[in-house]
Design a protein around this motif. Sequence first.
Motif, mmCIF file in Angstrom:
data_model
loop_
_atom_site.group_PDB
_atom_site.id
_atom_site.type_symbol
_atom_site.label_atom_id
_atom_site.label_comp_id
_atom_site.label_asym_id
_atom_site.label_seq_id
_atom_site.Cartn_x
_atom_site.Cartn_y
_atom_site.Cartn_z
ATOM 1 N N GLY A 43 -3.747 3.278 -3.575
ATOM 2 C CA GLY A 43 -2.996 2.511 -2.592
ATOM 3 C C GLY A 43 -3.915 1.635 -1.755
ATOM 4 O O GLY A 43 -3.587 0.479 -1.448
ATOM 5 N N ALA A 73 -4.920 -1.300 -3.903
ATOM 6 C CA ALA A 73 -3.822 -2.258 -4.024
ATOM 7 C C ALA A 73 -3.669 -3.076 -2.754
ATOM 8 O O ALA A 73 -3.437 -4.294 -2.808
ATOM 9 C CB ALA A 73 -2.518 -1.511 -4.337
ATOM 10 N N VAL A 91 2.675 1.667 -3.525
ATOM 11 C CA VAL A 91 1.773 2.121 -4.600
ATOM 12 C C VAL A 91 1.412 3.588 -4.391
ATOM 13 O O VAL A 91 1.417 4.381 -5.346
ATOM 14 C CB VAL A 91 0.511 1.233 -4.645
ATOM 15 N N THR A 100 0.831 -1.210 0.000
ATOM 16 C CA THR A 100 0.000 0.000 0.000
ATOM 17 C C THR A 100 0.863 1.257 0.000
ATOM 18 O O THR A 100 0.604 2.202 -0.756
ATOM 19 C CB THR A 100 -0.921 -0.005 1.229
#
Length: 443
Positions: A56, A59, A14, A11
């Motif tokens: 994020g 992801a 990203v 997280t």
Amino acid sequence: MREYLLTLCITAAVTYLLTGPVRKFAIVAGAMPEIRARDVHREPTPRLGGIAMFFGLCAGLLVADHLPNLNDVFARSNEPRALLSGAALIWLIGVLDDKFEIDALIKLGGQMIAAGVMVIQGLTILWIPVPGYGMVLLDQGQGTLLTVALVVITINAVNFVDGLDGLAAGMVCIAASAFFLYAYRLWYGYGIEAAAPATLFAAILIGMCLGFLPHNIHPARIFMGDSGSMLIGLVLAAGAISATGQIDGDALKLNFGGTRDATHAMLPVFIPLLMPLTIIAIPFADLVLAIVRRTWNGKSPFAADRGHLHHRLLEIGHSHSRAVLIMYFWSALIGFGTVAYSVHSASMWILLVIVALSAVGLVLLLLPRFTPHIPRWAESFVPPRYRRRKRAAAEAPATDETGMKDAEVEAEGRPPADSGVNGATAVGTRSRFEDRHKAGSSS
């Protein structure tokens, strides 16, 4: 723990990698509001940092869904999907506000709808613990109202505290870290599976904030905007709701031997409900003081001014970075102190340490009032604010980076370059946009 840490790192990675492209997109899209009189930055800074934070989040949820142990969270509960639905809605509202400045009532309505979406999908408070009585079951209406209220309060608290570079992201990261420790203790230490979603939400929230902070620390290259502040506020509230309202009272009885013993021993079950409030403890006090101050001066309670807590920290001599660190300190003291008290509520040492650290925090707050006199031979070893100013510099009128005198700067509503508002590094004289324009021009 390894899977939680992997989710956190993915997280954060990203979010960090996407923030740069999002910044360029925000500049092209024109999401760079004009500088207001109450702002502490001096150059237009793009918003929309919440775009990177939202991806994020996506992801982190995607990675967790494919991990062996965390996949059970998605199989047994609909809460991750409820979080994603509410987060997507509040994120879209925030993006529109960052670009078009939508009305405050529309944002409030959107926050309530996002909370309602999560309630419909099962992320709601089902019961609350009452000391000396046990778990009190809530009906659908009561649970919905309490859930919506907690979500709206937390979202606006985070939005309210977003006043300095890196302040909101850092304070939420601290609160989420304390909350992660508490939720992981419930899940791993006591074997309460219902605490697993809350632990996952906290890990993802930490990653979102850590990935964005390198771009947002002073001087900030991008702001998270409402798309980011409302998003992380909703995720923080979702974790609190999951950990509090979804824990089965029967599971507590099995661990502690009875309803009353379970409620007394699990008095910290209140902590998830209170944890989001720890981030608004300081902003809420600032809000109350602002309303009283504006009303006393005959102004509207909603009239913006430069009397907020972060403004006052700058005015008494704190630099921008030190003001943020002081608020980090108080946020960590409240958050981790609450968690420590939940673990050892009968220990007096916890209270003594909290009181001692509170005294340290008060000293740090008043530090600029006690500026020491440094000998001339030691001036080269201390920051410039502790050195004696030359008489010529003291007598000359102060100007800012554009050559404007203090009176002209104050007429525009900006603080003078040599005022206490700036501190040592509160407002830099560097202008990235001007430098780039000069470097790229052929004339």
